[in-house]
Motif scaffolding. Sequence first.
Motif, PDB file in Angstrom:
ATOM      1  N   CYS A 219      37.709 -21.065 -60.302  1.00  0.00           N
ATOM      2  CA  CYS A 219      37.201 -21.541 -61.203  1.00  0.00           C
ATOM      3  C   CYS A 219      38.241 -22.547 -61.798  1.00  0.00           C
ATOM      4  CB  CYS A 219      37.001 -20.738 -62.541  1.00  0.00           C
ATOM      5  SG  CYS A 219      38.483 -20.059 -63.699  1.00  0.00           S
ATOM      6  N   GLU A 264      32.321 -16.633 -57.152  1.00  0.00           N
ATOM      7  CA  GLU A 264      32.590 -17.045 -58.632  1.00  0.00           C
ATOM      8  C   GLU A 264      31.227 -16.851 -59.512  1.00  0.00           C
ATOM      9  OE1 GLU A 264      35.451 -16.874 -59.733  1.00  0.00           O
ATOM     10  OE2 GLU A 264      35.952 -17.937 -62.163  1.00  0.00           O
ATOM     11  N   HIS A 348      37.832 -17.160 -72.180  1.00  0.00           N
ATOM     12  CA  HIS A 348      39.029 -18.467 -71.857  1.00  0.00           C
ATOM     13  C   HIS A 348      39.409 -18.921 -73.673  1.00  0.00           C
ATOM     14  CE1 HIS A 348      37.960 -18.684 -67.308  1.00  0.00           C
ATOM     15  NE2 HIS A 348      38.130 -17.516 -67.352  1.00  0.00           N
ATOM     16  N   CYS A 370      34.663 -16.464 -66.785  1.00  0.00           N
ATOM     17  CA  CYS A 370      34.369 -16.278 -65.619  1.00  0.00           C
ATOM     18  C   CYS A 370      34.352 -15.168 -65.045  1.00  0.00           C
ATOM     19  CB  CYS A 370      35.515 -17.455 -65.100  1.00  0.00           C
ATOM     20  SG  CYS A 370      37.047 -16.570 -64.781  1.00  0.00           S
TER      21      CYS A 370
HETATM   22 ZN   LIG Z   1      37.968 -17.927 -63.164  1.00  0.00          ZN
END
Ligand SMILES: [Zn+2]
Length: 403
Positions: A219, A264, A348, A370
Amino acid sequence: MNTHNHNFSEFMSDLPREVDHEVAGDIEKESVFVSPFIERIHVSEDGKSARVVVRPGADLEETQEKAKRFLAVMVRQVTGFEIKVFVDTKRKDQGPYYVGVNDELVKRGWMHDYGKGQVAYSGPVLKLAKLINDKAGELYQAAFNAKDAHFPAMIDADTLHKCGYFDSHPNAVTFVGNVIEDFDAIEEFRRANSCSEGALMPHQDHIHIDGMCLNPAACFPCYPTLSGQSFDEGRCYTWLGRVFRYESRNINGLDRLYEFNVRELVFVGDEDYVRSVRAKALPVVEQLASFMDIDCQVQTATDPFFATVSAAKKFWQASQEVKNEIKIPALGNDGSVKQLACGSINLHGNFFGKRFGFTCKNGEPAQTGCVGLGIERWVLAAFTQHGFDEARWPDAVRNVIFG
Ligand SMILES: [Zn+2]
């Protein structure tokens, strides 16, 4: 007195604290990064001591001291967090797991192992890798209206630094080096190699590393492209990324590669949006596992961080439940069942939104998450669970890969 040892040797070291199997596994895996003279550190069955295997030429005192410091930080890892299981698919195929998939793939000419954590593949292995990638792409498109993207395999050190990678996984970084732009240095390198048997590397002083790295997490290259954008509505991007993680002596067939492919999915938006995508990603993984007819679990997990920061970062990840891992059973080289981490689903927070300057509603830093699927590990897991008798594979997969 000469304390250097000229043969492989071993010494025992008591652990400062008794460790469980999880920490023992981490210690063994990370031990390849302790010293050029330490071959491997094995933890005893009772978790109370470690056996350090030392390479020839080591200064024993220095090696012992280094091993001690490594063990002291590794035993601080807190384990025993309740593992929550969100997905648990069971395959219909009743056949046994296949032992020795890597060897069999090579034998059949479907895979070539270069021996340094890289593989080439063709035939059914290639078809299966493509199928997993395509199927995941289709599912992401259907579930999240994900936009297709493409990113380079090299990444700038400044970007990696911004992503926090040097702080978490400094041992896994690969720098790209070039011969310095010097007529004589280049000529020296050329001449040395023009009639040598094997490749001769340039003189250390003649290599410059000016900050290009091989991308270690699918990512990362996406975030610089989001800078300055505002995401009033959430958005998803998906692509096939090439990923490189330096694993030293831990490389092992398709189980642990240096260079591999990741399908991804990155999602960007406000907190509600990223949490909703994470929740919806679980049934998507379930669909993919059912399509492949494989045993598969998604559960809470933590990353393998570098030793000195491992305890703190793992604790943070586990307590915040920001990482879920896709575990697919496969067989170790000795035939024992092991849970292969075939991907992860991560939140995140606004870490990347802050660092790279992209926002959501009200101009707040956007949140991201992700999902990464390690294609080669899915391939390994599928061959382990269905073997080489075509009849055992689900129709939709068999028709594509053996057809
Ligand atoms: Zn990632």
